[in-house]
Design an enzyme around this catalytic site. Structure first.
Site, PDB file in Angstrom:
ATOM      1  N   SER A 146       0.842  -1.200   0.000  1.00  0.00           N
ATOM      2  CA  SER A 146       0.000   0.000   0.000  1.00  0.00           C
ATOM      3  C   SER A 146       0.875   1.248   0.000  1.00  0.00           C
ATOM      4  O   SER A 146       2.084   1.148   0.258  1.00  0.00           O
ATOM      5  CB  SER A 146      -0.873  -0.016   1.263  1.00  0.00           C
ATOM      6  OG  SER A 146      -1.406   1.262   1.554  1.00  0.00           O
ATOM      7  N   TYR A 159      -3.367  -0.007   9.992  1.00  0.00           N
ATOM      8  CA  TYR A 159      -3.218  -0.444   8.592  1.00  0.00           C
ATOM      9  C   TYR A 159      -1.794  -0.155   8.111  1.00  0.00           C
ATOM     10  O   TYR A 159      -1.155  -1.002   7.487  1.00  0.00           O
ATOM     11  CB  TYR A 159      -4.245   0.316   7.757  1.00  0.00           C
ATOM     12  CG  TYR A 159      -4.331  -0.037   6.299  1.00  0.00           C
ATOM     13  CD1 TYR A 159      -3.671   0.735   5.346  1.00  0.00           C
ATOM     14  CD2 TYR A 159      -5.100  -1.106   5.859  1.00  0.00           C
ATOM     15  CE1 TYR A 159      -3.769   0.432   3.997  1.00  0.00           C
ATOM     16  CE2 TYR A 159      -5.209  -1.417   4.516  1.00  0.00           C
ATOM     17  CZ  TYR A 159      -4.540  -0.631   3.581  1.00  0.00           C
ATOM     18  OH  TYR A 159      -4.630  -0.926   2.239  1.00  0.00           O
TER      19      TYR A 159
HETATM   20  C1  GCO Z   1      -6.961   5.330   3.136  1.00  0.00           C
HETATM   21  C2  GCO Z   1      -7.088   4.432   1.923  1.00  0.00           C
HETATM   22  C3  GCO Z   1      -5.743   3.806   1.605  1.00  0.00           C
HETATM   23  C4  GCO Z   1      -5.844   3.063   0.288  1.00  0.00           C
HETATM   24  C5  GCO Z   1      -4.587   2.359  -0.116  1.00  0.00           C
HETATM   25  C6  GCO Z   1      -3.510   3.330  -0.474  1.00  0.00           C
HETATM   26  O1  GCO Z   1      -7.845   5.319   4.006  1.00  0.00           O
HETATM   27  O2  GCO Z   1      -5.958   6.065   3.174  1.00  0.00           O
HETATM   28  O3  GCO Z   1      -8.052   3.415   2.136  1.00  0.00           O
HETATM   29  O4  GCO Z   1      -5.382   2.963   2.652  1.00  0.00           O
HETATM   30  O5  GCO Z   1      -6.855   2.110   0.361  1.00  0.00           O
HETATM   31  O6  GCO Z   1      -4.136   1.473   0.873  1.00  0.00           O
HETATM   32  O7  GCO Z   1      -2.391   2.604  -0.934  1.00  0.00           O
END
Ligand code: GCO
Length: 263
Positions: A146, A159
């Site tokens: 990501s 995340y």
């Molecule tokens: C967020 C997005 C990101 C994208 C992706 C970017 O809330 O910033 O959901 O997480 O999904 O991962 O690379």
């Protein structure tokens, strides 16, 4: 030269492929000739519906419902897939979740759940699949990273921790498994138009404007934009590529961005 990208005769397992980026990547693999195996864990109905959509697209596909965070379920599913469809040549660890909460407010159990799905499950599924790849001295593993493998953002700390870890896990898998002719790499999608980003991709919403401005290409990605990098990393064309993350991000990581009033 095009034979380098031909996946005919290969079996590809893509986790979290009933919709969104997973479906786009799996479709790319299918169009390159692979037999596609999709995973989902929401409902059999959703998997069956997705299988129909792949078939309408001319893709040879099979669907399996299992929880990628449950090692026993994963081991049983991999054994079933390898018996019913064939030995898995290509694995895409795509299944993932996100919870958007300021770190100071986040429940530990929610933090742990994000890490479990986004970081531990790629380990669990890879561990189940790699045994056959080692035996056959051949395999391709692609972990879906990501922008948050490289950058932080308010409210997505769990995340980012998971996706940052997944980048390093990719490098370690490459380190340990390259000697078996297994190539392990990552794909880092930028900001794409999917159900995951729908809540932050509303026309006129400040975040939507921010992303469009922060991305040199000046737009959100289309999931099909990921198909080229996916087929490349799944094919002979990448046989000497290991431990790399290919960022398909419209240029986001290349720049500090620009003032909103600048073209
Ligand atoms: C967020 C997005 C990101 C994208 C992706 C970017 O809330 O910033 O959901 O997480 O999904 O991962 O690379």
């Amino acid at each position: 030269m095009m034979d380098l990208f031909n996946l005919k005769g290969k079996v590809a397992l893509v986790t979290g492929a009933t919709h969104g980026l997973g479906m786009a990547m799996a479709t790319g693999l299918g169009k390159a000739g692979a037999k596609v195996v999709i995973n989902g864990n929401s409902s059999q109905q959703k998997i069956d519906h997705a299988v129909e959509m792949y078939r309408e697209d001319g893709i040879e596909v099979a669907g399996y419902k299992f929880d990628v965070t449950n090692e026993k379920e994963v081991q049983q599913a991999v054994a079933k897939i390898e018996k019913e469809v064939g030995e898995i040549d290509i694995l895409i660890n795509n299944a993932g979740i996100i919870k958007r909460t300021p770190l100071e407010d986040m429940q530990v159990k929610d933090f742990e759940q994000v890490v479990k799905v986004d970081l531990v499950s790629p380990f669990i599924v890879s561990k189940a699949v790699v045994k056959g790849m080692i035996k056959r001295q051949s395999g391709k593993i692609i972990n879906i990273c990501s922008m948050m493998s490289e950058l932080g953002r308010n409210t997505v700390g769990a995340y980012a921790a998971a996706k940052g870890g997944l980048k390093m896990l990719t490098q370690n898998m490459a380190t340990e498994w390259a000697k078996y002719n297994i190539q392990t790499n990552g794909i880092g999608p930028g900001y794409f138009a999917t159900s995951q980003t729908a809540p932050i991709r509303i026309e006129g919403h400040p975040f939507n404007e921010f992303i469009v401005n922060r991305t040199p290409a000046g737009k959100w990605g289309d999931p099909d934009d990921l198909q080229g990098a996916t087929v490349f990393l799944a094919s002979k064309a990448s046989d000497f590529v290991n431990g790399q993350v290919i960022y398909v991000d419209g240029g986001m990581l290349a720049t500090i961005g620009k003032p909103s009033n600048e073209d």
